[in-house]
Design an enzyme around this catalytic site. Structure first.
Site, PDB file in Angstrom:
ATOM      1  CD  GLU A 155      -1.877  -4.655  11.388  1.00  0.00           C
ATOM      2  OE1 GLU A 155      -2.514  -4.532  10.331  1.00  0.00           O
ATOM      3  OE2 GLU A 155      -0.643  -4.803  11.409  1.00  0.00           O
ATOM      4  CG  HIS A 158      -3.948 -36.446  16.041  1.00  0.00           C
ATOM      5  ND1 HIS A 158      -4.137 -37.675  16.630  1.00  0.00           N
ATOM      6  CD2 HIS A 158      -4.939 -36.309  15.122  1.00  0.00           C
ATOM      7  CE1 HIS A 158      -5.176 -38.275  16.056  1.00  0.00           C
ATOM      8  NE2 HIS A 158      -5.684 -37.463  15.145  1.00  0.00           N
ATOM      9  CE  LYS A 210      -3.671   2.125   2.716  1.00  0.00           C
ATOM     10  NZ  LYS A 210      -4.566   2.010   3.853  1.00  0.00           N
ATOM     11  N   GLY A 213      -4.875  -2.195   5.061  1.00  0.00           N
ATOM     12  CA  GLY A 213      -4.040  -3.302   4.587  1.00  0.00           C
ATOM     13  C   GLY A 213      -4.683  -4.658   4.834  1.00  0.00           C
ATOM     14  NE  ARG A 214      -6.598  -4.181  10.938  1.00  0.00           N
ATOM     15  CZ  ARG A 214      -5.971  -3.019  11.093  1.00  0.00           C
ATOM     16  NH1 ARG A 214      -4.808  -2.812  10.516  1.00  0.00           N
ATOM     17  NH2 ARG A 214      -6.498  -2.057  11.824  1.00  0.00           N
ATOM     18  CE  LYS A 241       5.609  -0.915   9.949  1.00  0.00           C
ATOM     19  NZ  LYS A 241       4.638  -0.200   9.133  1.00  0.00           N
ATOM     20  CD  GLU A 293       9.219  -6.023   7.231  1.00  0.00           C
ATOM     21  OE1 GLU A 293       8.904  -4.907   6.723  1.00  0.00           O
ATOM     22  OE2 GLU A 293       9.020  -6.283   8.427  1.00  0.00           O
TER      23      GLU A 293
HETATM   24  O1  F6P Z   1       2.330  -4.194   9.885  1.00  0.00           O
HETATM   25  C1  F6P Z   1       1.799  -2.949   9.619  1.00  0.00           C
HETATM   26  C2  F6P Z   1       1.271  -2.801   8.238  1.00  0.00           C
HETATM   27  O2  F6P Z   1       1.047  -1.456   7.999  1.00  0.00           O
HETATM   28  C3  F6P Z   1      -0.005  -3.612   7.988  1.00  0.00           C
HETATM   29  O3  F6P Z   1      -1.139  -2.992   8.464  1.00  0.00           O
HETATM   30  C4  F6P Z   1       0.041  -3.747   6.514  1.00  0.00           C
HETATM   31  O4  F6P Z   1      -0.846  -4.718   6.076  1.00  0.00           O
HETATM   32  C5  F6P Z   1       1.490  -4.097   6.315  1.00  0.00           C
HETATM   33  O5  F6P Z   1       2.167  -3.294   7.259  1.00  0.00           O
HETATM   34  C6  F6P Z   1       2.031  -3.877   4.950  1.00  0.00           C
HETATM   35  O6  F6P Z   1       1.982  -2.542   4.554  1.00  0.00           O
HETATM   36  P1  F6P Z   1       2.185  -2.121   3.052  1.00  0.00           P
HETATM   37  O7  F6P Z   1       1.103  -2.724   2.243  1.00  0.00           O
HETATM   38  O8  F6P Z   1       2.121  -0.633   3.048  1.00  0.00           O
HETATM   39  O9  F6P Z   1       3.536  -2.613   2.599  1.00  0.00           O
END
Ligand code: F6P
Length: 556
Positions: A367, A398, A219, A281-282, A518, A225
């Site tokens: 979240e 199990h 987003k 995002g979620r 972060k 990452e």
């Molecule tokens: O972990 C925080 C967060 O902002 C989530 O809410 C989101 O889904 C994820 O990081 C990834 O964010 P982006 O889509 O901006 O890379």
């Protein structure tokens, strides 16, 4: 302060939880119910199973094996009313900026609204924009699936790798796994999320770069990452394809709200699929973030999934609360969380295709509702979001079910099962479903000392073999795991989360809690990479760990 929040949220705020009559009534009611046994409740009402079952949007929910009476349900429904759940639902669906800390509307429901619908944000109908993006996704997916979209060397694309994390990964990977039955089997779909290089290395180790398409899904397009993995992907591609930068355009597309950063990365914005700040995002798996899902299962199945979401949205928006699945599930969660003190909810899908569903739900639920201040900024004095966890049945049986059956903790469970298998194989499906029904029965009714003794168990062994029962569960049954049913299931949990957040009066749509870690990581990265010993000013534990890591990392 309170007045300011009221204007910002553009909706009325219910009285504090403690001041709600229904909350007080539930408090008074709880000690009576706490003493009741499901065994007795069922014995006293031969039709409880039928009475406490409800069907909506094609999903069947049996909530009779919960520690509730008619009175509990009545009071919980009053709580929903008194918490102004109805107004909160209307506010969300009409595009009000209910995410007050980010001043944003919360409109994932617009992502699955039919073409002709109208949902306004700041006076603009967003539905045509949603469908314009869906149409571009459709065109692109068809080209990749048919082989019309070629890689830089002219080879067709056989591998699609989604690079993203959190909501930009968990939804797509869960949906891909869930709908694998419907997927294009001649292609590989992989998901890279972790900044651990192993994730990327393992995802590409057997792939030909000339046949590989990366979808960089973020987003913000700034997530550490994702950007780290995207840069490694570009290096891997160029190294494998002869270094021609022009290859990037054929092998990378982006899904983002941030065109500027997409351009900076070197992806042509022609190959960017957008979405909007009103999609959390979620809550984004049915936006362009679902591009990998659409390529995997095809546009028709993807749209069927959106229709399923929409059907549950409509059920949530229009059905009276006493027959409203997400409302009932949300209220039951409140009941165990805030009255019984249950800390977790186990989600137990009896379908191997749903193996990533609990992981997906963890972000969605935790979240969203892992919050400890109310919309008015005051600290809550009640428990909010429970911990969601789970594994597919029967594997979990199990492993951890022992604790659910005989441990000291109360763990409400959601069982999810399907009447028809997508892979009918001998007796497998009847055995699978027999386990669903058996587990809910065993949890609810247990086995008394008398029953154990009557089986000839020696006295000393009896206590070990007694099942107390009275362990609550919901059972959700659907006919078959189709794309539409997946959409309904996800929307069911989304709206259950919404219901809980509305009652706790928290903002289910921000996630400030992820920021601190972060920021600290950004500060530590140079301290790990610096050639010279950096001056460390953390606490003694962190300093010591960093020193040790620096010392050891080069030793090999
Ligand atoms: O972990 C925080 C967060 O902002 C989530 O809410 C989101 O889904 C994820 O990081 C990834 O964010 P982006 O889509 O901006 O890379």
């Amino acid at each position: 302060m309170a007045t300011e929040v009221q204007t910002k949220s553009s909706g009325n705020i219910a009285p504090p939880l403690d001041a709600r009559n229904s909350w007080q009534a539930l408090r008074a009611h709880y000690p009576q119910v706490q003493k009741l046994y499901l065994r007795a409740l069922f014995a006293g009402d031969p039709h409880r199973g039928e009475r406490m079952s409800v069907e909506g949007a094609g999903l069947f929910l049996d909530y009779s094996k919960n520690r509730i009476t008619e009175e509990t349900v009545k009071l919980l429904l009053e709580l929903a009313e008194e918490s102004q759940l109805r107004q909160r639902i209307d506010a969300m669906f009409s595009g009000e900026k209910i995410n007050i800390t980010e001043n944003r509307a919360v409109l994932h429901v617009a992502l699955r609204a039919p073409r002709g619908a109208s949902i306004l944000v700041d006076g603009v109908n967003v539905v045509p924009e949603v469908h314009a993006v869906l149409d571009r996704m459709t065109d692109f997916s068809n080209r990749v699936r048919s082989g019309a979209w070629k890689g830089h060397t002219g080879k067709r694309i056989r591998n699609v790798i989604n690079i993203g994390i959190g909501g930009s990964d968990l939804g797509p990977v869960m949906a891909y796994e869930a709908l694998r039955h419907y997927s294009e089997r001649n292609m590989n779909f992989r998901y890279v999320s972790n900044v651990d290089g192993t994730d990327f290395a393992e995802a590409v180790h057997d792939l030909d770069p000339a046949e590989t398409l990366f979808i960089v899904s973020s987003k913000t397009f700034t997530t550490l990452e994702t950007m780290t993995n995207a840069h490694s992907a570009r290096e891997w591609l160029l190294a494998g394809i002869g270094g021609d930068e022009a290859a990037v355009a054929r092998h990378f597309v982006a899904v983002s709200t941030n065109a500027g950063e997409v351009k900076k990365f070197g992806i042509d914005t022609e190959n960017m699929f957008g979405f909007w700040d009103w999609v959390g995002g979620r809550y984004s798996m049915d936006s362009a973030i679902g591009l990998s899902t659409m390529i995997a299962v095809g546009p028709d199945n993807f749209r069927e999934m959106l229709d399923g979401f929409h059907e549950m949205d409509e059920h949530f928006r229009t059905t009276p609360f006493e027959r409203n699945l997400p409302v009932l599930m949300g209220l039951l969660s409140i009941w165990y969380n805030d009255f019984f003190g249950a800390q977790t909810v186990a989600v137990l899908p009896y379908d191997q295709y749903l193996k990533r569903f609990p992981a997906y739900l963890q972000q969605l639920t935790m979240e969203s509702n892992g919050k400890s201040v109310t919309l008015a900024g005051t600290k809550v004095d009640y428990a909010t979001g429970p911990i969601y966890w789970g594994e597919p049945g029967t594997n979990g049986q199990h492993s951890f079910y022992q604790l659910i059956h005989q441990g000291t903790r109360l763990i409400p469970c959601d069982f999810i099962g399907f009447c028809q298998s997508l892979n009918p194989l001998g007796r497998h499906h009847d055995m699978l479903m027999a386990n669903v029904f058996a587990q809910t029965e065993a949890l609810a009714f247990g086995k008394t000392a008398e029953q154990v003794k009557a089986e000839g168990t020696p006295d000393w062994l009896v206590p070990h073999r007694v099942f107390e029962g009275n362990r609550p569960s919901n059972t959700i049954l659907a006919e078959r795991l189709t794309p539409a049913v997946l959409g309904k299931l996800v929307a069911l949990y989304e709206h259950s989360v919404f219901t809980q957040g509305a009652i706790w009066q928290i903002n289910s749509f921000d996630q400030w809690g992820v920021e601190l870690g972060k920021a600290l990581a950004q500060r530590i990265i140079p301290e790990l990479e610096n050639k010279n010993e950096p001056a460390l000013t953390h606490d003694s534990s962190t300093n010591n760990l960093i020193r040790r890591y620096r010392q050891k990392k080069g030793e090999r």
